[in-house]
Motif scaffolding. Sequence first.
Motif, short mmCIF file in Angstrom:
data_model
loop_
_atom_site.label_atom_id
_atom_site.label_comp_id
_atom_site.label_asym_id
_atom_site.label_seq_id
_atom_site.Cartn_x
_atom_site.Cartn_y
_atom_site.Cartn_z
N GLY A 294 45.10 -53.61 41.31
CA GLY A 294 46.13 -53.11 39.90
C GLY A 294 46.62 -51.86 40.34
N LYS A 295 46.35 -51.05 41.52
CA LYS A 295 47.08 -50.07 41.98
C LYS A 295 48.32 -50.33 42.49
CE LYS A 295 42.73 -47.79 43.64
NZ LYS A 295 41.90 -46.90 44.58
N TYR A 296 48.50 -51.37 43.06
CA TYR A 296 49.88 -51.59 43.65
C TYR A 296 50.67 -53.15 43.27
CZ TYR A 296 47.08 -49.06 46.83
OH TYR A 296 46.20 -47.89 47.27
N GLY A 297 49.90 -54.05 42.57
CA GLY A 297 50.33 -55.40 42.11
C GLY A 297 50.86 -55.66 40.79
N GLY A 298 51.32 -54.41 39.99
CA GLY A 298 51.87 -55.02 38.82
C GLY A 298 50.51 -55.03 37.69
N GLY A 299 50.71 -55.97 36.61
CA GLY A 299 49.79 -55.84 35.66
C GLY A 299 49.02 -57.30 35.40
N GLY A 300 48.60 -57.35 33.96
CA GLY A 300 48.04 -58.53 33.67
C GLY A 300 46.99 -59.25 34.54
N ALA A 301 46.89 -60.45 34.60
CA ALA A 301 46.09 -61.15 35.34
C ALA A 301 46.08 -60.78 36.80
CB ALA A 301 46.29 -62.66 35.22
N GLY A 302 47.02 -60.10 37.54
CA GLY A 302 47.11 -59.59 38.57
C GLY A 302 46.39 -58.41 38.95
N THR A 303 45.80 -57.69 37.96
CA THR A 303 45.29 -56.33 38.07
C THR A 303 43.92 -56.38 38.67
OG1 THR A 303 46.41 -55.85 35.92
CG2 THR A 303 44.88 -54.45 36.56
N THR A 304 43.07 -57.36 38.23
CA THR A 304 41.63 -57.39 38.87
C THR A 304 41.51 -58.84 39.13
OG1 THR A 304 40.76 -57.94 36.73
CG2 THR A 304 40.78 -55.62 37.30
N TRP A 305 40.82 -59.07 40.52
CA TRP A 305 40.49 -60.36 40.95
C TRP A 305 39.14 -60.56 41.17
CZ3 TRP A 305 43.91 -59.49 45.93
CH2 TRP A 305 45.31 -59.52 45.83
N LEU A 306 38.62 -61.81 40.90
CA LEU A 306 37.04 -62.18 41.41
C LEU A 306 37.33 -62.85 42.68
CD1 LEU A 306 35.59 -64.00 38.28
CD2 LEU A 306 35.01 -61.81 39.30
N VAL A 307 36.55 -62.41 43.67
CA VAL A 307 36.56 -62.74 45.08
C VAL A 307 35.58 -63.16 45.58
CG1 VAL A 307 37.13 -61.57 47.22
CG2 VAL A 307 38.41 -60.81 45.38
N GLY A 308 35.44 -64.01 46.57
CA GLY A 308 34.30 -64.57 47.12
C GLY A 308 34.46 -66.32 47.36
N SER A 309 33.20 -66.70 47.89
CA SER A 309 33.30 -68.23 48.03
C SER A 309 33.29 -69.14 46.72
CB SER A 309 31.91 -68.48 48.87
OG SER A 309 30.81 -68.29 47.94
N ALA A 310 33.30 -70.01 46.71
CA ALA A 310 33.48 -70.99 45.46
C ALA A 310 32.12 -70.60 44.57
CB ALA A 310 33.46 -72.45 45.90
N ASP A 311 30.99 -70.48 45.50
CA ASP A 311 29.76 -70.35 44.91
C ASP A 311 29.46 -68.82 44.32
OD1 ASP A 311 28.27 -72.70 45.49
OD2 ASP A 311 27.69 -72.23 47.39
N ASP A 312 30.25 -67.98 44.91
CA ASP A 312 30.12 -66.62 44.51
C ASP A 312 30.96 -66.35 43.05
OD1 ASP A 312 28.88 -65.75 46.53
OD2 ASP A 312 30.92 -64.97 47.82
N VAL A 313 32.17 -66.99 43.01
CA VAL A 313 33.04 -66.94 42.05
C VAL A 313 32.30 -67.81 40.80
CG1 VAL A 313 35.38 -67.44 41.12
CG2 VAL A 313 35.02 -66.44 43.46
N ALA A 314 31.82 -68.94 40.98
CA ALA A 314 31.28 -69.72 39.91
C ALA A 314 30.26 -68.97 39.37
CB ALA A 314 30.84 -71.17 40.68
N LYS A 315 29.51 -68.43 40.13
CA LYS A 315 28.23 -67.51 39.58
C LYS A 315 28.60 -66.34 38.88
CE LYS A 315 24.39 -64.44 41.02
NZ LYS A 315 23.71 -63.97 42.08
#
Length: 354
Positions: A294-315
């Motif tokens: 969010g500091k650099y990439g504009g707004g909306g859904a690009g402000t925060t990301w869920l990051v990880g393996s498929a298991d991490d993000v599914a959890k």
Amino acid sequence: MSVEVLWYIPNQVDPGHRGDDAGQGHNSLERLTELAGLTEDHGWGGALIGTGWGRPDTFTVATALAARTTTFQPLIAIRPGYWQPAHFASAASTLDQLTGGRVLINIVSGQDNLAAYGDSEGDQPQRYARTKEFLQLVRRLWTEEDVTYDGEYFSVTGSTVATRPVVREGRLHPRLYFGGASDAAQRVAATEADVQLFWGEPLDGIAERVGKLRALESELGREHPPLEFGLRITTLVRDTTEEAWADAEAKVAQLAEAQGSRDRRWFKAVGQQRLLDLAERGEVLDDNLYTAPGKYGGGGAGTTWLVGSADDVAKSLRRYQDLGITHFILSDTPYRDEIVRIGDQLLPLLKNGS
């Protein structure tokens, strides 16, 4: 708890949206049809198609994609004012009938270049008061005949939509999605919307907002089935946790080099400010909610990301499910590659609850 999982199709004139492939024909019918077809092939229920002055017309794009697919559900973003309620109700119910009931609608009340398409509106409370009338009238036009409505912003007399939406168990008309975090927006959602969409806030923020909306439903006397909730967020998924974080940090470094830090005061929307304020709590929240973009990439859904393996993000997504989220709109770039990767790796985990 069953879930609806959609993708996002950017619908942009300019190439390279949020790091997407910037090749020729990025927004051609062939490319957009390919993206819609990939959602069908890789487990997605459909895709949100964005709106705003300066983009290709969203309803036209959605109609073309629906005609070239069989199960794809377009979540069509539209704006009151750009559309008059009766005109919109007729167009949407016609497309819904032609597609066998595949239409979903996202009502957008945020600010836009209104003068460019001949619209005008007042302050925030007036904007949402107009949206409330729009939702009330469209719903009546889809479900009643000989509608007469005399509101402050819209009116019709003896109006009947000739082509009706598809009706099936649990569905009288296309589902009405809605967003907004201001007090005025939440009051509209609590009484008139079918699904309230949230951006990628931490779990405590989502829990707070769900609780507030549930209280407003009771306080304001909601007349429709209970409000449902959805999450619109970027999901950066890789084979391993370490690979995902390395790629996420590299992407943010590229954003920082290209754009520099964004002045947070530029964003006026309450929901957007809530996202940008998260960076003050930490760069990573709830295990893998990354606030640095969010500091650099504009707004909306690009402000925060869920990051990880498929298991991490599914959890992480299942934790949102535990709070009552039943609709997810996910994305990452390049869009074509990530439809396949996230569809194949993440969706089975999310839908099966494993």
